[in-house]
Structures are given as structure tokens and as C-alpha cells.
Design a protein around this motif. Structure first.
Motif, PDB file in Angstrom:
ATOM      1  N   ASP B 171       0.805  -1.223   0.000  1.00  0.00           N
ATOM      2  CA  ASP B 171       0.000   0.000   0.000  1.00  0.00           C
ATOM      3  C   ASP B 171       0.832   1.265   0.000  1.00  0.00           C
ATOM      4  N   GLU B 172       2.157   1.107  -0.051  1.00  0.00           N
ATOM      5  CA  GLU B 172       3.002   2.296   0.071  1.00  0.00           C
ATOM      6  C   GLU B 172       3.649   2.694  -1.250  1.00  0.00           C
ATOM      7  N   ILE B 173       3.882   3.976  -1.385  1.00  0.00           N
ATOM      8  CA  ILE B 173       4.736   4.493  -2.448  1.00  0.00           C
ATOM      9  C   ILE B 173       6.105   3.821  -2.308  1.00  0.00           C
ATOM     10  N   LEU B 174       6.651   3.339  -3.417  1.00  0.00           N
ATOM     11  CA  LEU B 174       7.978   2.704  -3.396  1.00  0.00           C
ATOM     12  C   LEU B 174       8.930   3.540  -4.249  1.00  0.00           C
ATOM     13  N   LEU B 175      10.209   3.378  -3.976  1.00  0.00           N
ATOM     14  CA  LEU B 175      11.208   4.158  -4.726  1.00  0.00           C
ATOM     15  C   LEU B 175      12.169   3.235  -5.474  1.00  0.00           C
ATOM     16  N   ASN B 176      12.541   3.645  -6.677  1.00  0.00           N
ATOM     17  CA  ASN B 176      13.552   2.885  -7.419  1.00  0.00           C
ATOM     18  C   ASN B 176      14.959   3.268  -6.907  1.00  0.00           C
ATOM     19  N   LYS B 177      15.963   2.688  -7.536  1.00  0.00           N
ATOM     20  CA  LYS B 177      17.334   2.932  -7.042  1.00  0.00           C
ATOM     21  C   LYS B 177      17.728   4.402  -7.099  1.00  0.00           C
ATOM     22  N   ALA B 178      17.095   5.132  -8.025  1.00  0.00           N
ATOM     23  CA  ALA B 178      17.385   6.562  -8.136  1.00  0.00           C
ATOM     24  C   ALA B 178      16.551   7.384  -7.158  1.00  0.00           C
ATOM     25  N   GLY B 179      15.807   6.676  -6.274  1.00  0.00           N
ATOM     26  CA  GLY B 179      15.007   7.395  -5.283  1.00  0.00           C
ATOM     27  C   GLY B 179      13.700   7.944  -5.826  1.00  0.00           C
ATOM     28  N   LYS B 180      13.273   7.442  -6.994  1.00  0.00           N
ATOM     29  CA  LYS B 180      12.044   7.948  -7.606  1.00  0.00           C
ATOM     30  C   LYS B 180      10.914   6.922  -7.546  1.00  0.00           C
ATOM     31  N   SER B 181       9.706   7.413  -7.338  1.00  0.00           N
ATOM     32  CA  SER B 181       8.501   6.581  -7.370  1.00  0.00           C
ATOM     33  C   SER B 181       8.095   6.433  -8.831  1.00  0.00           C
ATOM     34  N   GLU B 182       8.601   5.387  -9.476  1.00  0.00           N
ATOM     35  CA  GLU B 182       8.489   5.308 -10.937  1.00  0.00           C
ATOM     36  C   GLU B 182       8.373   3.859 -11.386  1.00  0.00           C
TER      37      GLU B 182
END
Lengths: 211, 211
Positions: B171-182
Motif C-alpha cells: 500500500d506504500e509508495i515505493l522508490l527505485n534505485k534513483a530514489g524515484k517513485s516510478e
């Protein structure tokens, strides 16, 4: 006015049909059993035999008011019929949809919802799904801003009884003179027809109690 | 498996169809325009031309999986299609319904919903109805306990892009390795097909982020 009543032969539907006829409205009973409707209302109403969950915009667009007095032991069908009717009447402001909810979404004196008490006291009862789904139905309706709808909730006790006088409220449990949260089917029907004739609760739910 | 994709020619629908074909599934594209579907998918899919909001149980019961990748500028139609599909498949456990939601119902690091931020930063924008209705759709789905459904949310940024690797969450926003929710459309399609082939989220929503 032209009023279609879904579930017209049910306990609440019957009283609404009778009250509407007594006020001179042109009433159509939308029912599963033609025989039952004919024996209850004679030739005072038009009868359409059709399953509620198959109704379309074409079936209902002739009415100024469609009253959803549908009741089913499959409690989820209350939500399904509400969403079906809402979807059919998106952006059509020539018909008002009138939903009869339960009392379970009303607020109690301590600020909690009546459903909270029902769930606590009756966990595991098979009928519990009805108040649960009626709360879903009310939550769902509050999302709808491009359909003309109104909803009415009875009180904790909602039983056959004569037309007397009534008071209305918004979201709270109300008490009659005897201190009871109680409304008769005939008073609810009367409040519902008053609202149809003089709308004051567009896109709102209101509640009614015996005076 | 037999997979029906509603909105198969849309941005997300296309990637799902392509991914499903590449894995050997029997895919049916349910679309408004036969020509567009034929030019995109050739003869690799069966094409049904039908308006999403007219689909019935009979139209869809042949499928093991129905993917709702429908998109409409009338944002309320996302909710209407969800309720239509759910109502059609009550108590039918032979078909799973797969809903693609937006990211707006995901939780942000501070515990608030992404929709709260969207509403604050973009009040009055006409497109705001899409995230609003997608949150309604997710709330609605959580009431449904007698239909097999699954839902997937992308991340804040959801754009065409290649299949790489992905991670999933709940249920949470997740971040890729670059720190982006993408997340890319191809990674979302890949996560969706993985879930179809090995279901782990019956009656749950999950989310996917680029690795």
C-alpha cells in the motif's frame, strides 16, 4: 408525478405505493411477482415485472422519481442495485433516484455509528451483512455528484404502524416522545413523499422519527 | 490461460496484451475500435468490439482472467465499470477480475494518501477527478468479499518504458534505485502477468516499482 417503485410489494415498498396513490401520483410498481402486486394494489398502479438487477436507463427514464425499496437476502445486491441505478442515470437530471437505506449508518449519541454497536453485539449473525452493505451503499452514494439522488434512513426500530406525525433529522439517531429510536413504515412513506413533492435533500441522506 | 483485456488499445492495455501474447496466453482484446486493435496486434488476438459499460457476465464468463485496463475522460466511469464487473461476477469463482488503479490511493512516507497531496497541489484541475475516482474504486473493491479480484497500482510516475526488473509492495509508495517513485508500463504489465500466472494477492491491491 410519475413514480416508479422498485420492490413495490415489500414491507416498505407497499406503504410508499399506497401513500403515493393517495396523493394522486401516477405509480408504477416494478416487481418480481405480478400477482402479488395486483392483489395488493388492484388497478391503481401500472405493474412492470422485471428483476431489479436487470433494469436499464430505458426501463426507468420515463419516471420523475425512481424509489429503490428493493430488499434481498443477498445483502450485497443492495449495493449492486444502487451502483447499477447510479451508473444508468449519470448526467441525467430529469429523474431523481430515492434510496431507502437502513439505520445502521446513523450516528449514535456517543458519536460512533450504529453499525459499530450492531457488529459488537451480533458478530457472526447471518443478517449482519444487511446493515454492513447498507453502510457501504451510503458511503458509495456520497461519492456521486452528477446524479440526482436522495436517501432516507429509518430509525433503529422500523415496524408497520400508522401514519401519525414525524420529525426529520440528518445523520443522527433521533428519539420519539417515549425516548425510543422508532419510526413506522407509514411515517417513513409520508416523509419520503413529502421530500419527493418538495425536495430539500438533493444528494443527501436524511432520517425520520415518529413524533 | 484465456485472458480478456478491456481497453486493450490504451497505453497500459497494449503492454498487457503484448506481454500476455509473448507468454503464450490466449488473449481477447475488448475494444471500441476494431481497426486500432487489428493494427496493433494483427491476428495474434481475438477482437471483440463492445462498449465496456455494456459488458455482461455472458460476454466475459469464458475468460479465466478479465483485465480492466479501461480509461475514460469521464472519470466516474472507472467506478461504474468496476461495480458493473463486480456485480456481474458475484459468487462466480471461475474468473478473476484484475483492476488497474492509479497510484493516488498509495500511502506516502508521512502516512497520508497520495491523493491528499494531489488535491492540495492541483485543486480545480479538471483531471483531478481521475485520481479521486480511482480512490473511490479502490475503497469500493475493499468491500467485495464474494468475487475473485486483484488490483495493481503503478507509482507516481508511470510512463512507457522497457521491461527491466521490478519490485512489488502493498500500500506504500515505493522508490527505485534513483530514489524515484516510478514504474514503466512494461514492468507493470510484467508484474500483472506474473500475478495472473501465480496469484498471491487475491482480493488485495499491490503495487510495483522499477527496481
Amino acid at each position: 408525478m410519475k413514480i416508479g417503485v422498485i420492490g413495490a410489494t415489500g414491507r416498505t415498498g407497499q406503504e410508499i405505493v399506497k401513500e403515493a396513490i393517495s396523493r394522486g401520483h401516477e405509480v408504477t410498481a416494478i416487481v418480481r411477482s405480478k400477482d402479488k402486486a395486483a392483489s395488493l394494489f388492484g388497478n391503481q398502479v401500472t405493474i412492470i415485472k422485471q428483476g431489479a438487477l436487470t433494469l436499464t436507463h430505458d426501463d426507468l427514464s420515463e419516471f420523475d422519481e425512481v424509489v429503490d425499496a428493493f430488499a434481498s437476502p443477498q445483502a450485497y445486491q443492495h449495493l449492486d442495485l444502487a451502483s447499477r441505478l447510479i451508473s444508468a442515470f449519470r448526467n441525467d437530471d430529469t429523474t431523481n433516484l430515492f434510496f431507502i437505506l437502513g439505520a445502521s449508518s446513523l450516528k449514535q449519541a456517543d458519536g460512533t455509528m450504529m453499525l459499530d454497536t450492531i457488529l459488537k453485539d451480533n458478530a457472526g449473525q447471518p443478517w449482519i451483512q444487511t446493515p454492513v452493505q447498507q453502510v457501504h451503499e451510503y458511503n458509495y452514494l456520497q461519492w456521486i455528484d452528477n446524479v440526482n439522488w436522495t436517501a432516507i434512513s429509518p430509525q433503529a426500530t422500523f415496524t408497520p404502524g400508522p401514519k401519525t406525525t414525524y420529525r426529520i433529522g440528518k445523520d443522527e439517531i433521533l428519539l420519539n416522545k417515549a425516548g425510543k429510536s422508532e419510526v413506522s413504515t407509514e411515517n417513513l412513506a409520508s416523509a419520503l413523499l413529502d421530500e419527493i413533492e418538495q425536495p430539500k435533500h438533493l444528494r443527501q441522506r436524511f432520517t425520520v422519527v415518529d413524533d
